[in-house]
Write a protein that holds these residues in place. Structure first.
Motif: not given
Length: 380
Positions: A37-38, A46-50, A55-59
């Motif tokens: 996914i990422l 990717l910056a918006s997802t973080s 959890t998504l920020h760490q990943l």
């Protein structure tokens, strides 16, 4: 009384991943999220997802994801020299590099307004005051004192330019150039960085523009990134407007100049400067476009080219300064700033002409008064 035969009991069945049902996103294994996914997202996504969850920020903060984003966005970052410099930025080196290089350098939103009266009567008084200040402040010192910097950090001893040119999402030019900044030749000469040697040309499979329609096609489909890197200060910024701000075709030679621009602020007194990037394209014998020149220069609001010393001070300030929030389209932001810069230059030129006219009137009036005074003195 209601019979149970008419209302049979309700049965609830829970569907889980074990019996073939859907799985919640939070239930996916982190390796699956990163690998499938990422890894498919571009930098802004990717910056918006973080920012979606902890959890998504760490990943999303894993360095290899941002390495892939940087390399796919800017192929010039795959060179050994640039890769080594990026690794020295911070622990999350590629993420930091992308954040600095993708965002737009911040500038003053308000136009630079000079303290000059608009009325004709007050303008003559202002002109007389300007002459006195000009003489008393020893203006003959010239442009050597034009720009000063308040930064306490050391000047960059070297600048690295990582340049990529895309046409319809295909790379047609990518190169890295290292420029030293300590020599007297660099300090005193007009600031200019050339990415292609004079005798070299870069061949492409693109049809060379031969009319206004094909020139318009270059504006819409050509993109350029010029990342300037300070390897000692571990900073970077992008000096390009991404999209072209103008395209000009020479009527005789047929060469096409595609211009990209970035506007930087000096201060509220001295206004802004323009980082102008020019891509010069010519036609081959078979009609294909050749990239013959990719260069960067800096000029002030009077249209004068800056030398290496003044340019280095401004670039250092921009490298250490804030970045814009990139609201809206980056290409549109670049075009808007370019038009505002041209408008400020036009207004500055008009004010300069009015000032020179007022000074001429003042000089003529002063000469006539001296002539009259001498005549009166001779006949008395």
């Amino acid at each position: 009384m209601t019979s149970s035969l008419h209302n049979p009991p309700t049965t609830t069945t829970t569907i889980t991943a074990e019996n073939g049902g859907p799985t919640a996103f939070s239930g996916l294994h982190p390796d699956i999220i990163q690998a499938h996914i990422l890894s498919r997202l571009d930098g802004p996504s990717l910056a918006s997802t973080s920012c979606s969850s902890t959890t998504l920020h760490q990943l999303s903060s894993v360095n290899h994801l941002w390495l892939r984003v940087c390399h796919s966005t800017w192929p010039s970052t795959t060179t050994p020299r640039v890769r080594h410099v990026i690794t020295t930025f911070h622990d999350d080196s590629y993420r930091t590099f992308f954040s600095q290089s993708f965002s737009v350098p911040d500038i003053e939103d308000e136009l630079i307004i000079q303290d000059r009266p608009e009325s004709s009567a007050n303008y003559l008084m202002w002109a007389l005051h300007a002459v006195c200040v000009k003489i008393c402040s020893c203006y003959y010192l010239g442009r050597k004192q034009w720009i000063q910097v308040n930064s306490t950090s050391a000047r960059p001893r070297e600048l690295i330019s990582a340049v990529d040119v895309h046409y319809r999402n295909e790379v047609i030019f990518s190169n890295v150039q290292e420029s030293e900044t300590t020599s007297s030749w660099f300090q005193s000469s007009p600031f200019r960085i050339d990415m292609i040697d004079l005798k070299d040309v870069i061949s492409t499979t693109i049809k060379h523009p031969n009319d206004d329609d094909t020139c318009t096609d270059l504006i819409e489909n050509m993109e350029l990134s010029w990342i300037l890197i300070d390897p000692i200060g571990r900073r970077s910024m992008n000096l390009s407007s991404l999209k072209a701000v103008s395209v000009q075709r020479h009527w005789l030679t047929g060469e096409v100049q595609v211009r990209f621009s970035s506007i930087l602020t000096v201060d509220r007194k001295r206004g802004h400067v323009q980082c102008e990037i020019v891509v010069t394209c010519g036609g081959s014998e078979v009609g294909e476009m050749q990239v013959r020149e990719v260069s960067l220069e800096m000029e002030d609001m009077d249209g004068s080219h800056l030398n290496g010393r003044d340019s280095l001070v401004i670039l250092q300030k921009a490298l250490e300064g804030k970045r814009g929030n990139n609201r809206g389209n980056r290409g549109e932001i670049g075009k808007k700033r370019y038009k505002e810069f041209l408008e400020m230059r036009r207004e500055r030129k008009e004010k300069k002409l009015r000032r020179e006219g007022a000074l001429d009137v003042l000089c003529v009036a002063f000469g006539i008064s001296i002539f009259v005074a001498l005549g009166i003195f001779c006949f008395v």
